[in-house]
Design an enzyme around this catalytic site. Structure first.
Site, PDB file in Angstrom:
ATOM      1  N   VAL A 184       3.994  -1.162   4.093  1.00  0.00           N
ATOM      2  CA  VAL A 184       2.644  -1.487   4.545  1.00  0.00           C
ATOM      3  C   VAL A 184       1.964  -2.311   3.462  1.00  0.00           C
ATOM      4  CG1 VAL A 184       0.458  -0.572   5.389  1.00  0.00           C
ATOM      5  CG2 VAL A 184       2.559   0.659   5.820  1.00  0.00           C
ATOM      6  N   ASP A 209       3.494  14.690  15.273  1.00  0.00           N
ATOM      7  CA  ASP A 209       3.797  14.525  13.848  1.00  0.00           C
ATOM      8  C   ASP A 209       2.536  14.642  12.996  1.00  0.00           C
ATOM      9  OD1 ASP A 209       5.613  14.268  11.805  1.00  0.00           O
ATOM     10  OD2 ASP A 209       5.695  12.082  11.871  1.00  0.00           O
ATOM     11  N   GLY A 219       7.289   3.877   4.042  1.00  0.00           N
ATOM     12  CA  GLY A 219       7.659   5.012   4.873  1.00  0.00           C
ATOM     13  C   GLY A 219       9.069   4.839   5.386  1.00  0.00           C
ATOM     14  N   GLY A 220       9.422   5.661   6.365  1.00  0.00           N
ATOM     15  CA  GLY A 220      10.780   5.632   6.879  1.00  0.00           C
ATOM     16  C   GLY A 220      11.115   4.362   7.637  1.00  0.00           C
ATOM     17  N   LYS A 248       1.639  -3.400   8.774  1.00  0.00           N
ATOM     18  CA  LYS A 248       2.853  -2.582   8.727  1.00  0.00           C
ATOM     19  C   LYS A 248       4.035  -3.411   9.204  1.00  0.00           C
ATOM     20  CE  LYS A 248       5.244   1.390   8.635  1.00  0.00           C
ATOM     21  NZ  LYS A 248       5.373   2.281   7.495  1.00  0.00           N
ATOM     22  N   LEU A 259       0.822  -1.205   0.000  1.00  0.00           N
ATOM     23  CA  LEU A 259       0.000   0.000   0.000  1.00  0.00           C
ATOM     24  C   LEU A 259       0.857   1.257   0.000  1.00  0.00           C
ATOM     25  CD1 LEU A 259      -2.650  -1.042   2.677  1.00  0.00           C
ATOM     26  CD2 LEU A 259      -3.025  -0.871   0.215  1.00  0.00           C
ATOM     27  N   GLY A 260       2.033   1.180   0.593  1.00  0.00           N
ATOM     28  CA  GLY A 260       2.913   2.336   0.657  1.00  0.00           C
ATOM     29  C   GLY A 260       4.168   2.011   1.418  1.00  0.00           C
ATOM     30  N   GLY A 287       9.503   1.106   7.100  1.00  0.00           N
ATOM     31  CA  GLY A 287       9.203  -0.149   6.442  1.00  0.00           C
ATOM     32  C   GLY A 287       8.058  -0.008   5.471  1.00  0.00           C
TER      33      GLY A 287
END
Length: 646
Positions: free
Chosen positions: A333, A443, A328-329, A347, A325-326, A331
């Site tokens: 998902v 954040d 990030g910093g 995740k 799905l995407g 790992g």
């Protein structure tokens, strides 16, 4: 309408067993958006179904729902255990009569001494009674007007206090989370009746936490002879006036540790035997689970599920790239299908230091207590070697940034954007105000806002969340967050408070309105301004209407509305932090369509490129975020560039 007529006939013709006197305190609250006629129709049908359930099944708790026509209504009702079913239905009828007056919102609840009834447009409150649409507290309490004589007030207070503490301790230990007891105090010539009851479908730990609150509030009523406390989670009441029969009491002395020694010994022996058998059973169960590699659905970490790694591996097709799905910093998902029907997001977190797992578990414990319709829910977790996995709600539309400057740019209309802004405010208000201690997210940014299939906003990624003690205006800590969204006092001096979230939220409002990243320079101008700086300069010239996303086709009313939202965003970014409103104040401004009132805006503090470079790398945080967002591919490059501090 047919149901309403039928129920009114029932109320008029069927004898109402419960008499609602002035002593039966009523607390009613209506909230949310104005309901449609179809919503009201569905609400009435759920009430009819609950009433039928109470009568036909002879129970004191019922739930019902009606989802027809796209207007979802979920409802629940619970009566006190000392009532008969007919008395319960009588209380339910009175509650319906009160709730029928709620024509201004799509959610409401009413507390009576003998029952409570609630309906909402969402079902989160079935398993988490604290879930609310507006983040507002649901507590109600009152103390009687009569006090004991001054001469006996000290003894009375001490005696009844001990009685109430026993009620508090015993309630979570009963099978039905309910006690009713009577205690006579000879020296004070008083007999006190007390009950406590927790909501159905909650665990003893949640019940115990609510009973602690109830006890503290009722204790403050003493030496008055009556007190009551209501919440969505529990109800407690004491009074010298009888309100249940003597034969309806529960023997709490045998439940509490301070009972007679012989009973304690007998109980302890019985418990020891049960514990021994349970140990044998769980040893066998663990062996079977390990041997067959079945999913462990044993509750851990305060309500989250410990999923078996092999089940997650199967659900993601061995973490196949097609299911990503995407990134990030921390790992990747993955989309996963659990039990062949439930779609979730998994995740995968890569732990990079020895204490990472301990930090991870601490953060999971924090987030598992957070339940709100505008906060992404953590469903469970798993581990395999150095990797940890989080099972999260699946959000069909991904992150907000996709719709602002990514592949879905320009597809959100103003009404959708407004609801997203309001939803973020409600989620933050819940974090800041609904616990005994503030939770600061640290954040807040567009890529950390997920959108459901109907574009409802949910705040995600609590990996940087911190607690702010109630007795402190701020805490000092190393900077960790995303540059461009972080308040100046925190980025430069490490001063962290809830106003840091307010600042970040103001930046997100500007992004939602403009369709631009906060760190993207305006290349059309020689000064190469960042978003906040440009917004301020346009506001100074009274032409901040030029900040609005060109893809939005707004009428005059909508333009005025958006301009007020820009002013609210600028108010959120004021410096020093004391000039910023709280999130609760911001939420009211957004809800009422008002902007500044008597407040005067001053020029925000801008953190420029040189200052950004100085502070990159000031935090060494490497652990994964327990509720880490699954980010869109469009934001991946942005994440790598601007999240170096994480």
């Amino acid at each position: 309408m047919t149901f309403l007529v039928v129920l009114l006939v029932l109320l008029l013709t069927e004898p109402t067993v419960l008499s609602q006197s002035n002593d039966n305190k009523i607390s009613i609250h209506c909230r949310g958006t104005p309901p449609t006629s179809n919503f009201i129709k569905n609400r009435n049908s759920t009430f009819a179904n609950m009433r039928m359930t109470l009568l036909s099944q002879r129970v004191l708790y019922a739930r019902a729902q009606d989802l027809s026509g796209g207007d979802s209504v979920y409802a629940a009702a619970q009566c006190r255990n000392y009532l008969s079913v007919d008395q319960c239905v009588g209380c339910f009828d009175v509650a319906f009569f009160e709730l029928a007056k709620c024509m201004v919102g799509n959610g409401a609840y009413v507390f009576l001494d003998e029952c409570y009834v609630r309906y909402e447009s969402f079902d989160d409150f079935y398993d988490n009674p604290n879930a609310t649409a507006d983040g507002a507290s649901t507590q109600f309490s009152s103390c009687g007007n009569v006090s004991v004589s001054e001469q006996s007030s000290t003894n009375y207070t001490q005696s009844v206090d001990k009685f109430l503490s026993d009620i508090r301790d015993a309630t979570p230990k009963t099978s039905n989370l309910y006690v009713a007891n009577i205690r006579q105090f000879t020296s004070e010539n008083a007999t006190v009746y007390a009950i406590a009851q927790c909501s159905a479908n909650i665990n003893p730990a949640i019940c115990g936490a609510c009973m602690n609150t109830a006890y503290s509030i009722l204790k403050a009523c003493l030496p008055r002879t009556e007190g009551r406390f209501s919440d969505m989670v529990c109800f407690a009441r004491y009074s010298e006036t009888p309100f249940f029969n003597v034969n309806q009491t529960v023997d709490i002395r045998s439940i509490l540790r301070g009972g007679h020694s012989s009973k304690v010994a007998t109980t302890a022996g019985a418990i020891s035997g049960v514990v021994f058998l349970l140990l044998i059973f769980f040893a066998w169960l663990w062996y079977r689970l390990q041997k067959n590699a079945k999913k462990t659905k044993q509750e851990d970490l305060k309500g989250t599920l410990n999923y078996n790694y092999k089940d997650l591996q199967l659900a993601t097709n061995n973490f196949n790239e097609e299911n990503i799905l995407g990134k990030g910093g921390y790992g990747e998902v993955f989309k996963a299908i659990i039990d062949d029907k439930n779609v979730v997001a998994v995740k995968k977190l890569q732990m990079q230091h020895a204490k990472a797992k301990e930090e991870f578990e601490n953060e999971v414990k924090l987030i598992s207590n957070i339940h709100h319709r505008n906060l992404l829910r953590l469903l469970g977790w798993s581990s395999d070697g150095s990797n940890l996995y989080l099972v999260l709600e699946y959000m069909a539309n991904g992150s907000l940034d996709r719709f602002l400057w990514g592949s879905k740019k320009g597809t959100l209309d103003w009404n959708q954007r407004y609801e997203i802004i309001y939803g973020i405010a409600k989620g933050l208000s819940h974090l800041h105000n609904e616990f005994h201690i503030k939770i600061i997210h640290r954040d807040i940014k567009s890529s950390n806002i997920l959108l459901s299939d109907d574009f409802k906003a949910k705040i995600a990624d609590f990996g940087l969340a911190r607690l702010q003690p109630e007795d402190k205006s701020h805490i000092s800590t190393k900077f960790a967050g995303t540059l461009g969204y972080v308040a100046p006092e925190y980025a430069i001096r490490g001063v962290l408070s809830d106003k840091v979230d307010t600042y970040s939220f103001g930046i997100v409002i500007l992004e939602v309105i403009s369709g631009r990243r906060c760190t993207e320079m305006n290349s059309d101008r020689p000064s190469m301004e960042y978003l906040l700086e440009q917004a301020w300069k346009l506001y100074e010239k009274k032409i901040h209407i030029k900040l609005i996303d060109e893809t939005l086709d707004l009428n005059q009313y909508e333009q005025e509305h958006v301009m007020k939202m820009i002013e609210i965003a600028l108010l959120c970014t004021q410096s020093p932090a004391s000039k910023r409103p709280t999130i609760s104040e911001v939420m009211l401004m957004i809800q009422d369509g008002k902007s500044l009132g008597k407040r005067q805006l001053t020029k925000p503090t801008f953190v420029h490129n040189q200052e950004r470079r100085i502070h990159i790398g000031s935090s060494k945080k490497t652990t994964g975020a327990p509720n880490a967002i699954y980010k869109s591919k469009e934001s991946e490059e942005f994440e790598c560039k601007y999240q170096q501090t994480r």
